[in-house]
Motif scaffolding. Structure first.
Motif, PDB file in Angstrom:
ATOM      1  N   THR A 175      33.967 -24.928 -32.325  1.00  0.00           N
ATOM      2  CA  THR A 175      34.074 -23.754 -32.334  1.00  0.00           C
ATOM      3  C   THR A 175      34.436 -23.033 -33.944  1.00  0.00           C
ATOM      4  OG1 THR A 175      34.861 -23.182 -30.444  1.00  0.00           O
ATOM      5  CG2 THR A 175      35.328 -21.564 -31.644  1.00  0.00           C
ATOM      6  N   PHE A 176      35.264 -23.853 -34.468  1.00  0.00           N
ATOM      7  CA  PHE A 176      35.746 -23.735 -35.965  1.00  0.00           C
ATOM      8  C   PHE A 176      34.344 -23.896 -36.804  1.00  0.00           C
ATOM      9  CE2 PHE A 176      39.905 -23.429 -37.886  1.00  0.00           C
ATOM     10  CZ  PHE A 176      39.523 -22.517 -38.823  1.00  0.00           C
ATOM     11  N   ALA A 177      33.609 -25.227 -36.342  1.00  0.00           N
ATOM     12  CA  ALA A 177      32.357 -25.176 -37.271  1.00  0.00           C
ATOM     13  C   ALA A 177      31.348 -24.221 -37.110  1.00  0.00           C
ATOM     14  CB  ALA A 177      31.828 -26.808 -36.634  1.00  0.00           C
ATOM     15  N   GLY A 178      31.320 -23.680 -35.789  1.00  0.00           N
ATOM     16  CA  GLY A 178      30.293 -22.459 -35.307  1.00  0.00           C
ATOM     17  C   GLY A 178      30.712 -21.300 -36.145  1.00  0.00           C
ATOM     18  N   LEU A 179      31.820 -21.247 -36.364  1.00  0.00           N
ATOM     19  CA  LEU A 179      32.501 -20.057 -36.993  1.00  0.00           C
ATOM     20  C   LEU A 179      32.042 -19.945 -38.541  1.00  0.00           C
ATOM     21  CD1 LEU A 179      35.770 -19.246 -35.314  1.00  0.00           C
ATOM     22  CD2 LEU A 179      33.841 -17.900 -35.224  1.00  0.00           C
ATOM     23  N   ARG A 180      32.259 -21.351 -39.161  1.00  0.00           N
ATOM     24  CA  ARG A 180      32.085 -21.414 -40.457  1.00  0.00           C
ATOM     25  C   ARG A 180      30.552 -21.451 -41.076  1.00  0.00           C
ATOM     26  NH1 ARG A 180      36.755 -25.993 -41.537  1.00  0.00           N
ATOM     27  NH2 ARG A 180      38.417 -24.479 -41.950  1.00  0.00           N
ATOM     28  N   SER A 181      29.745 -21.700 -39.766  1.00  0.00           N
ATOM     29  CA  SER A 181      28.443 -21.770 -39.945  1.00  0.00           C
ATOM     30  C   SER A 181      27.593 -20.285 -39.958  1.00  0.00           C
ATOM     31  CB  SER A 181      27.699 -22.396 -38.980  1.00  0.00           C
ATOM     32  OG  SER A 181      27.638 -22.007 -37.646  1.00  0.00           O
ATOM     33  N   VAL A 182      28.371 -19.373 -39.705  1.00  0.00           N
ATOM     34  CA  VAL A 182      27.755 -17.912 -39.599  1.00  0.00           C
ATOM     35  C   VAL A 182      27.471 -17.522 -41.033  1.00  0.00           C
ATOM     36  CG1 VAL A 182      28.098 -15.509 -38.829  1.00  0.00           C
ATOM     37  CG2 VAL A 182      29.099 -17.458 -37.393  1.00  0.00           C
ATOM     38  N   ASP A 183      26.299 -16.786 -41.153  1.00  0.00           N
ATOM     39  CA  ASP A 183      26.193 -16.504 -42.583  1.00  0.00           C
ATOM     40  C   ASP A 183      26.873 -15.184 -42.915  1.00  0.00           C
ATOM     41  OD1 ASP A 183      24.697 -15.314 -44.726  1.00  0.00           O
ATOM     42  OD2 ASP A 183      22.752 -15.717 -43.992  1.00  0.00           O
ATOM     43  N   PRO A 184      27.694 -15.140 -43.738  1.00  0.00           N
ATOM     44  CA  PRO A 184      28.321 -14.255 -44.304  1.00  0.00           C
ATOM     45  C   PRO A 184      27.880 -12.688 -44.530  1.00  0.00           C
ATOM     46  CG  PRO A 184      28.502 -15.645 -45.999  1.00  0.00           C
ATOM     47  CD  PRO A 184      27.613 -16.301 -44.871  1.00  0.00           C
ATOM     48  N   ARG A 185      26.560 -12.842 -44.817  1.00  0.00           N
ATOM     49  CA  ARG A 185      25.660 -11.793 -45.032  1.00  0.00           C
ATOM     50  C   ARG A 185      25.440 -10.831 -43.746  1.00  0.00           C
ATOM     51  NH1 ARG A 185      20.704 -14.436 -47.957  1.00  0.00           N
ATOM     52  NH2 ARG A 185      21.056 -15.781 -46.098  1.00  0.00           N
ATOM     53  N   LEU A 186      25.459 -11.602 -42.687  1.00  0.00           N
ATOM     54  CA  LEU A 186      25.375 -11.099 -41.174  1.00  0.00           C
ATOM     55  C   LEU A 186      26.701 -10.201 -40.900  1.00  0.00           C
ATOM     56  CD1 LEU A 186      23.497 -13.750 -39.073  1.00  0.00           C
ATOM     57  CD2 LEU A 186      22.728 -11.769 -40.013  1.00  0.00           C
ATOM     58  N   THR A 187      27.842 -10.943 -41.252  1.00  0.00           N
ATOM     59  CA  THR A 187      29.066 -10.217 -41.088  1.00  0.00           C
ATOM     60  C   THR A 187      29.332  -8.983 -41.951  1.00  0.00           C
ATOM     61  OG1 THR A 187      30.149 -11.589 -42.371  1.00  0.00           O
ATOM     62  CG2 THR A 187      30.063 -12.243 -40.189  1.00  0.00           C
ATOM     63  N   ARG A 188      28.994  -9.081 -43.021  1.00  0.00           N
ATOM     64  CA  ARG A 188      29.098  -8.062 -44.007  1.00  0.00           C
ATOM     65  C   ARG A 188      28.304  -6.676 -43.528  1.00  0.00           C
ATOM     66  NH1 ARG A 188      29.388 -12.165 -48.150  1.00  0.00           N
ATOM     67  NH2 ARG A 188      27.443 -11.889 -48.687  1.00  0.00           N
ATOM     68  N   MET A 189      27.042  -7.178 -43.054  1.00  0.00           N
ATOM     69  CA  MET A 189      26.079  -6.253 -42.750  1.00  0.00           C
ATOM     70  C   MET A 189      26.413  -5.558 -41.496  1.00  0.00           C
ATOM     71  SD  MET A 189      21.842  -6.436 -41.952  1.00  0.00           S
ATOM     72  CE  MET A 189      21.695  -7.365 -43.516  1.00  0.00           C
ATOM     73  N   ALA A 190      27.054  -6.203 -40.712  1.00  0.00           N
ATOM     74  CA  ALA A 190      27.590  -5.714 -39.438  1.00  0.00           C
ATOM     75  C   ALA A 190      28.873  -4.601 -39.795  1.00  0.00           C
ATOM     76  CB  ALA A 190      28.153  -6.585 -38.289  1.00  0.00           C
ATOM     77  N   GLN A 191      29.732  -5.039 -40.650  1.00  0.00           N
ATOM     78  CA  GLN A 191      30.670  -4.016 -41.038  1.00  0.00           C
ATOM     79  C   GLN A 191      30.239  -3.100 -41.931  1.00  0.00           C
ATOM     80  OE1 GLN A 191      32.880  -7.118 -43.443  1.00  0.00           O
ATOM     81  NE2 GLN A 191      34.096  -7.744 -41.772  1.00  0.00           N
TER      82      GLN A 191
END
Length: 274
Positions: free
Chosen positions: A157-173
């Motif tokens: 799960t930790f590896a999966g979270l770290r693999s998420v593209d930070p650009r996607l999270t920033r765009m969602a925010q």
């Protein structure tokens, strides 16, 4: 393109037919391999003798006797109870903790090394203490299974979270997504392959941990049946228990694969559709 989906230039109508052909080849290969294994097993049993190796026919007869007497259901139910309870606890803890740590990078840096270090503790060496704390019964086995599962789920799960593209999270925010929406719409779809991979690895390990726990302390369960047969010098009983555990693992894995195919179907549709 006029309602026609293509995969590398292949019409979409040809894709299901190709998949059916591939599935047939895979199924045929599995059947042939199973027959070869059974023939090899029977040959080895006849060469070595019943004292060293029970044949597949002997195992089948004993399995049927267990079915008729109701012992198979009783032992399997006890093993699955310890497996699923421990698996559920380890899965929830191993899935939630990475999300909690994700909110604090400093907390993650402080806690993660200790979690990794605790992986080296031999879990089955704790069995005497668990028996002292919780008594002889279901609880010690559930605790051992939960520990075995927790680490595999946590790391995946930790590896999966770290693999998420930070650009996607920033765009969602930027568009105003809440933490729940961010986790559900962005993080979870991105980390699904990691989580499902962790499940496929940890579920057989959970069953194995429950079996070994039953070797040590139990009055029922497939592990107890195998250990009792070993102590009695019952070779057929030992190999019957091993065969039943193997079939159980194969059945659980088949369920997980079917669920994985259902959960990740959207990925396959996206890859095969232009």
């Amino acid at each position: 393109m006029n309602g026609v989906s293509r995969t590398l230039g292949t019409p979409a109508a040809a894709v299901p037919a190709a998949r059916l052909g591939d599935d047939a080849v895979v199924l045929g290969g599995r059947i042939v391999l199973a027959l070869l294994l059974l023939l090899g097993w029977e040959w080895a049993a006849r060469r070595l003798g019943l004292l060293y190796l029970a044949g597949p026919l002997d195992v089948a007869v004993r399995s049927w006797e267990l079915v008729r007497s109701g012992e198979l259901l009783r032992h399997t139910a006890a093993t699955l109870a310890a497996t699923f309870l421990g698996f559920g606890i380890g899965w929830v803890a191993g899935t939630l903790l990475p999300f909690v740590l994700l909110r604090s990078p400093r907390g993650t840096a402080a806690v993660e090394p200790w979690i990794i270090a605790s992986m080296g503790i031999p879990k089955f060496a704790l069995t005497p203490l668990l028996i002292l704390w919780f008594g002889i019964g279901l609880t010690p086995k559930v605790v051992v299974v939960a520990f075995m599962v927790f680490y595999m789920i946590f790391l995946n799960t930790f590896a999966g979270l770290r693999s998420v593209d930070p650009r996607l999270t920033r765009m969602a925010q930027v568009v105003g997504a809440s933490r729940w929406q961010l986790a559900r719409r962005v993080l979870w779809p991105s980390m699904q392959p990691f989580v499902l991979s962790g499940l496929k690895i940890s579920l057989p390990r959970a069953l194995s941990a429950a079996i070994v726990g039953e070797f040590l302390v139990a009055d029922q369960g497939l592990g107890h049946y195998i250990e009792h047969a070993r102590q009695a010098g019952d070779t057929v009983g030992v190999f019957t228990g091993i065969a039943l555990v193997t079939l159980l693992v194969m059945g659980l894995n088949a369920v997980l694969v079917a669920w994985e195919n259902h959960v990740l179907a959207w990925r396959a549709r996206r890859e095969t559709t232009l």
